[in-house]
Write an enzyme that holds these catalytic residues in place. Structure first.
Site, PDB file in Angstrom:
ATOM      1  N   ARG A   1      53.493  16.034 -13.616  1.00 54.19           N
ATOM      2  CA  ARG A   1      52.971  14.833 -13.135  1.00 54.19           C
ATOM      3  C   ARG A   1      52.463  13.902 -14.223  1.00 54.19           C
ATOM      4  NH1 ARG A   1      48.761  17.705  -9.852  1.00 54.19           N
ATOM      5  NH2 ARG A   1      49.776  19.574 -10.889  1.00 54.19           N
TER       6      ARG A   1
ATOM      7  N   HIS B   1      46.438  26.114  -7.753  1.00 51.50           N
ATOM      8  CA  HIS B   1      47.195  25.266  -8.570  1.00 51.50           C
ATOM      9  C   HIS B   1      48.066  24.687  -7.430  1.00 51.50           C
ATOM     10  CE1 HIS B   1      49.660  23.087 -11.224  1.00 51.50           C
ATOM     11  NE2 HIS B   1      48.966  23.234 -12.396  1.00 51.50           N
TER      12      HIS B   1
END
Ligand SMILES: Cc1cc2nc3c(=O)[nH]c(=O)nc-3n(C[C@H](O)[C@H](O)[C@H](O)COP(=O)(O)OP(=O)(O)OC[C@H]3O[C@@H](n4cnc5c(N)ncnc54)[C@H](O)[C@@H]3O)c2cc1C
Length: 602
Positions: free
Chosen positions: A255, A235
């Site tokens: 995000r 990740h």
């Protein structure tokens, strides 16, 4: 030795989302079900899930549908996914989410009262049903309430060490109570493995102590096949500072809410490299990217929301080329949105409450005011037990697998949010088919010899009390896998890793623990070790075999995708003499109607 033996129709090993959902469904099939788990009920890894559950409910953008979700999942997995699983997943996820709501899950809401959905990497439309950034907690709470009320027996803090078989069919398990160290045998007509992932094979990971690849290894030792093990997901955004919190996840939801990635020069570097397959779906400029995160349907997603494999590699590139942050990562900035939103600080705290507290308490950073320092962390394994797409049965009759320990749906890379929906869709299917298998195939007999051998093996570390501590071996393994079989791989380093693995295996076979069986974490670690070594060997051998770069698997000696490897999966199983056998299997042909769905959604 004499062991207490308990009888059930279906055993579910693991009480995360997949195990709970499987147990609920098996119990709904009218059979007697036991749920076994290593930690306390409610503590399974699923509880940590943050961002949400991907399902094409089309509540926020009515252009979404199972077809777009299917195409996104296949593109994200770079087309080596099991297409049938991706199809079932995309079609069934919305019903599984609505069912969760009907069972009491309190999702965040749209203004008109429907389940709210948020943006996530690789998903064309806002698709993740969520509860702030604590979605896993709500999912576990809901499934647990529902499961306990169905009368499922739960055996907590119980570690399964061996799968027992009757003439090649799964027949039960041997395990021990972690507190007292007492062995118990469970007999059952069908077993569902739902033990989660393998992240603890690596040094830097978002995964909890439970993720030692037990289900992968139990199935492998029982003779089942593992598939896609080279595909490990790093990740892009884990915490990197202070060192005590290295690896802890920073949800992609940051995000999704408008967070941007910056290098040490303050440059938004994700615009520098946009893969061809995503060019038409990605924003041309920062303005368009921001509008997308705010729900403007005419805008395309910002490059920070490209798939995880790509974002992680871009971060590694910035660091390698000297544009990293002080502690070897890059910056993730959500604070900047105060330039766009008048109430930005409140908005961030409301949408990302756990992230706010995580950084405030662990790193003394106020994310509403300052950027976070982040870097890649081992997060998820796409590979796992090879299962039938519809029933989730492994290559061993009566042995099923679901959730992260099973494989197929994600191909070379998993899209965020697709795990929680995978747990619900395939947990349900595994439970349903396991109950049916147990009902249809009659009782099983247990072999005392298998039970005795399993228990003797589990106690061997005590006989070698003066042997090497298992902790040191585990640390060396994690360090070695991080260095040699990590985000960027090459043949030379991976061959070196295999050499280390052989030596570590030999040392693990002589590892010893002191004391007795009660409350003995050293013993638990000694029993985790062979599992970690098995999955590490599988990852390394499959990664050597796949001579190309695809999704989570990046090779600097083969940096491009190869059409030849785009047609195969890599499978391992234990050969008769005990070695790990690696082979390539062709992907099944996709039906024309699904090919067309992919074409239409390019
Ligand atoms: C921090 C974090 C955030 C995430 N956020 C998201 C997200 O927002 N959306 C998303 O889709 N995915 C997310 N993921 C991924 C997702 O949470 C996991 O892939 C998923 O929860 C795995 O569920 P599972 O049911 O397969 O296993 P788990 O939930 O890990 O459950 C495994 C169970 O198996 C038991 N077990 C293991 N070994 C044994 C043994 N030998 N004997 C007995 N029991 C055993 C454990 O005790 C546990 O009960 C996130 C992951 C992390 C780490």
């Amino acid at each position: 030795m004499d062991f207490e033996t308990l009888d059930y129709d279906v055993l579910v090993v693991g009480a995360g989302g997949a195990g709970l959902r499987a147990a609920i469904e098996a119990s709904a099939g009218g059979v007697k079900v036991a749920l076994l788990c290593k930690s306390l009920l409610g503590k399974a890894h699923t509880v940590m899930a943050e961002g949400g559950i991907a399902a094409a409910l089309a509540n926020v953008d009515d252009r979404d549908s199972w077809k777009v979700h299917f195409a996104d999942t296949m593109r994200g997995g770079q087309y080596v996914n099991n297409w049938r699983m991706a199809e079932l997943h995309a079609k069934e996820a919305p019903d599984r989410v609505r069912e969760l709501e009907a069972w009491g899950a309190v999702f965040d809401r749209t203004p008109d009262g429907r389940i709210l959905q948020r943006n996530f990497g690789g998903h064309r439309y806002p698709r993740l049903a969520h509860v702030g950034d604590r979605t896993g907690l709500e999912m576990i709470r809901t499934l647990q309430d529902h499961g306990v009320h169905r009368g499922i027996d739960v055996h907590m803090e119980f570690t399964v060490v061996t799968i027992l078989q009757d003439s090649g069919r799964a027949a039960g398990v041997l395990g021990y109570e972690r507190e007292r160290g007492r062995f118990k045998v469970f007999r059952a007509g069908a077993i569902v493995l739902a033990t989660g992932g393998i992240g603890r094979a690596y040094q830097i990971t978002s995964n909890s102590w439970e993720y030692t690849g037990d289900g992968h290894s139990l199935a492998y030792r029982a003779g089942a096949e593992l598939i896609d093990m080279e595909f490990v997901q790093f990740h892009p955004t884990g915490m990197i500072w202070p060192p005590s919190v290295q690896g802890i996840l920073v949800t992609e939801g940051v995000r999704g809410e408008g967070g941007i990635l910056l290098n040490s020069q303050g440059r938004r570097f994700m615009f520098d490299d946009i893969p061809e397959a995503y060019r038409t779906q990605t924003a041309d400029n920062e303005e368009e990217g921001w509008r997308y995160t705010q729900g403007d349907k005419t805008a395309r997603r910002p490059p920070e929301l490209l798939t995880r494999d790509h974002v992680a590699r871009c971060i590694v590139r910035e660091v390698k080329e000297g544009r990293g942050s002080p502690h070897g990562g890059v910056f993730l900035d959500i604070a900047w949105i105060h330039k766009r939103l008048p109430n930005a600080a409140d908005h961030i705290k409301r949408k990302l409450p756990s992230m706010y507290h995580q950084f405030k308490q662990l790193a003394d950073i106020d994310i509403t005011k300052e950027p976070m320092e982040i870097g890649p962390t081992t997060h998820y394994v796409m590979g796992g037990v090879r299962v039938d797409s519809d029933s989730q049965m492994s290559t061993i009759p009566g042995l099923f697998a679901a959730g992260e320990c099973a494989a197929g749906i994600n191909g070379a890379n998993r899209l965020g949010g697709n795990s929680l929906s995978d747990l619900l869709v395939f947990g349900k299917r595994a439970g349903e088919y396991a109950a049916r298998f147990a009902r249809d195939n009659g009782r099983v007999k247990l072999d005392d010899g298998q039970v005795e051998r399993g228990a003797k093996q589990a106690l061997e570390p005590f006989e070698r009390g003066a042997g090497e501590s298992p902790y040191g071996i585990q640390h060396e393994l994690q360090d070695m896998m991080q260095r040699l079989v990590g985000i960027v791989r090459n043949e030379g380093e991976m061959v070196e890793a295999l050499g280390h693995l052989e030596k570590l295996k030999a040392r693990a076979a002589h590892a010893g623990v002191q004391g007795n069986r009660e409350y003995n974490p050293g013993w638990h670690t000694a029993l985790d070790l062979p599992n970690l070594l098995t999955v590490s060997e599988a990852v390394t051998k499959c990664a050597i075999e796949r001579k190309e770069s695809r999704g989570g698997h990046f090779r600097e000696d083969y940096p491009d995708k190869s059409p030849e490897f785009g047609k195969i999966n890599i499978v391992v199983r234990q050969a008769a003499e005990g070695s790990m056998e690696v082979r390539r299997v062709p992907l099944p042909e996709m039906p024309p109607e699904l090919k067309q769905v992919i074409e239409e959604n390019k």
